[in-house]
Design a protein around this motif. Structure first.
Motif, short mmCIF file in Angstrom:
data_model
loop_
_atom_site.label_atom_id
_atom_site.label_comp_id
_atom_site.label_asym_id
_atom_site.label_seq_id
_atom_site.Cartn_x
_atom_site.Cartn_y
_atom_site.Cartn_z
N GLU A 174 0.82 -1.22 0.00
CA GLU A 174 0.00 0.00 0.00
C GLU A 174 0.85 1.27 0.00
O GLU A 174 0.36 2.35 -0.32
CB GLU A 174 -0.98 -0.01 1.18
N ARG B 106 -15.15 3.88 1.03
CA ARG B 106 -14.11 4.34 1.96
C ARG B 106 -13.51 5.65 1.41
O ARG B 106 -13.22 5.72 0.20
CB ARG B 106 -13.04 3.25 2.01
N HIS C 287 -10.32 5.74 -1.19
CA HIS C 287 -10.16 4.30 -1.45
C HIS C 287 -9.24 4.02 -2.64
O HIS C 287 -9.59 4.38 -3.78
CB HIS C 287 -11.56 3.73 -1.72
N TYR D 242 -19.92 0.78 10.54
CA TYR D 242 -20.96 0.43 9.56
C TYR D 242 -22.31 1.07 9.88
O TYR D 242 -23.31 0.74 9.25
CB TYR D 242 -21.09 -1.09 9.45
P1 TYD Z 1 -9.21 -4.69 3.75
O1 TYD Z 1 -9.37 -6.15 4.05
O2 TYD Z 1 -9.60 -3.70 4.80
O3 TYD Z 1 -7.69 -4.48 3.28
P2 TYD Z 1 -6.98 -3.18 2.60
O4 TYD Z 1 -7.86 -2.00 2.74
O5 TYD Z 1 -5.73 -3.09 3.41
O6 TYD Z 1 -6.74 -3.56 1.16
O7 TYD Z 1 -10.05 -4.36 2.45
C1 TYD Z 1 -9.82 -5.04 1.24
C2 TYD Z 1 -10.72 -4.41 0.19
O8 TYD Z 1 -12.07 -4.68 0.55
C3 TYD Z 1 -10.58 -2.90 0.13
O9 TYD Z 1 -10.68 -2.48 -1.23
C4 TYD Z 1 -11.77 -2.39 0.91
C5 TYD Z 1 -12.82 -3.46 0.70
N1 TYD Z 1 -13.78 -3.67 1.81
C6 TYD Z 1 -15.15 -3.71 1.54
O10 TYD Z 1 -15.58 -3.57 0.39
N2 TYD Z 1 -16.00 -3.92 2.59
C7 TYD Z 1 -15.57 -4.07 3.88
O11 TYD Z 1 -16.41 -4.21 4.83
C8 TYD Z 1 -14.16 -4.03 4.14
C9 TYD Z 1 -13.62 -4.19 5.54
C10 TYD Z 1 -13.30 -3.84 3.07
#
Ligand code: TYD
Ligand code: NAD
Length: 354
Positions: free
Chosen positions: A137, A292, A295, A352
């Motif tokens: 990242e 997010r 994102h 959430y």
């Molecule tokens: P995550 O497992 O938090 O890892 P990172 O952000 O370090 O890559 O998230 C993986 C992907 O999944 C990221 O693009 C965000 C997405 N995500 C969702 O869509 N829903 C969720 O509830 C979460 C926790 C992550």
């Protein structure tokens, strides 16, 4: 008995690393240094109770005095540094802990390691290694057609989490360049597997699916991550520790680029097969939710340096690794229930809520 000192060894990757290390090698014991934040769990290490090769110390890596005592007592031949605040969404809600542990903690550990290493005689001095476990990242976000991250991709971190990891990578690099500390850095893509805390996408999806809750997918679900089975990450760390060249960085990845929606669909299909529910598919529980902030769209790793120089390759495909993972969560319901404590429920309610 010689020891390695592992930080964060009660967390997801750290615990998998410690368990595999002691399974694979009788040569070194492990001094496991972990603060036991919400993400650390001693129950993950319960199979090591009574094993004299494993010494657990509940210690904050920001505590210099405690680190000095551990180095003096156990005289480790290497440090494997995994302790960190690791969840991007938590770093958005509250970055302070990320600055403290990931930057100040890494700095404090480097200082303790440098003082200890400076006191060593040859040959242990030249043989000493400080392996820093970092993330892909730090390289920022790719567009769909951009080449994968290589070891020379410029850093462009976008979240408080990745910025704090990038800062720690720079400190590790500087300790090699300035003081000659024999450091190694690995930058790995998203891991999954046993003992993964259910705040991250894969374990959250499995836990929510089984509990009949919505499966939250951020935005359009088309963000891409590269996924690596945690056992393969642990074997890469062992390989880099044994044969990596001090001062070098190594990208670690699974050659598995998937959209989040692909990941969630595959999980639902595996659950439909391994633990069918009455009246429909787990896919029916998918819910698109607010994206997010900031994102990152796509991460992708070029791991050819690790293969070329050290002969490392992942063993698991995404399909075999994910199947093992789903089966592990089905077989270890008690572990999942245990970590979904009050603190976990507070996080889910806060994050959430909308
Ligand atoms: P995550 O497992 O938090 O890892 P990172 O952000 O370090 O890559 O998230 C993986 C992907 O999944 C990221 O693009 C965000 C997405 N995500 C969702 O869509 N829903 C969720 O509830 C979460 C926790 C992550
Ligand atoms: P995790 O959150 O599951 O575990 C982190 C561990 O560090 C916990 O046991 C926690 O108690 C401990 N810790 C936190 N702050 C501490 C402190 N101040 N002092 C001592 N211990 C402390 O994290 P993880 O997913 O196992 O990640 C481990 C490392 O690998 C991190 O450095 C992370 O940046 C890196 N990494 C993770 C991934 C991934 O997909 N999970 C991918 C690439 C790199």
């Amino acid at each position: 008995m010689p020891h390695i000192l592992v930080t964060g060894g009660a967390g997801f990757i750290g615990a998998n690393f410690v368990l595999a290390w002691l399974r694979n090698s009788a040569a070194d014991g492990v001094v496991n240094v972990d603060k036991l934040t919400y993400a650390g769990n001693r129950k993950t290490l319960s199979s090591l109770e009574g094993d004299s090769r494993h010494v657990f110390s509940q210690t904050d890596i920001c505590d210099r005095g405690a680190l000095d005592r551990l180095f003096a007592t156990y005289q480790p031949r290497a440090v494997v540094h995994l302790a960190a605040e690791s969840h991007v969404d938590r770093s958005i809600h509250g970055p302070g802990e990320f600055i403290q542990t990931n930057i100040v903690g890494t700095f404090t550990l480097l200082e303790a390691a440098r003082a200890y290493w400076g006191s060593l005689e040859e040959p242990p001095k030249s043989a000493f290694r400080f392996l820093h476990v970092s993330t892909d990242e730090v390289f920022g976000s790719l567009d769909a057609n951009d080449p994968q991250f290589s070891e020379t991709t410029p850093y462009a971190p976008n979240s408080p989490y990745s910025a704090s990891k990038a800062a720690s990578d720079h400190l590790v690099r500087a300790y090699h360049h300035t003081y000659g500390l024999p450091v190694l850095t690995t930058n790995c893509s998203n891991n999954y597997g046993p003992y993964h805390f259910p705040e991250k996408l894969i374990p959250l999806t499995i836990a929510n699916a089984l509990a009949g809750k919505p499966l939250p997918v951020y935005g359009d679900g088309l963000n891409v991550r590269d996924w690596l089975y945690v056992g393969d990450h642990c074997s890469a760390i062992r390989e880099v520790l044994a044969c990596g060249r001090p001062g070098e960085t190594y990208n670690v990845g699974g050659w598995n680029e998937k959209t989040n929606l692909d990941v969630v669909h595959t999980l639902c299909d595996l659950l439909d097969e391994l633990h069918p529910k009455s009246g429909g598919s787990y896919r029916d529980q998918i819910q698109f939710v607010k994206d997010r902030p900031g994102h990152d769209r796509r991460y992708a790793i070029d791991a050819r340096k690790l293969e070329r120089e050290l002969g490392w390759k992942p063993v698991e495909t995404f399909e075999t690794g994910l199947r093992k993972t789903v089966q592990w969560y089905l077989d270890n319901h008690a572990w999942v229930q245990d970590v979904m404590s009050g603190e976990y429920r507070n996080w889910v309610a806060k994050h959430y809520a909308a």
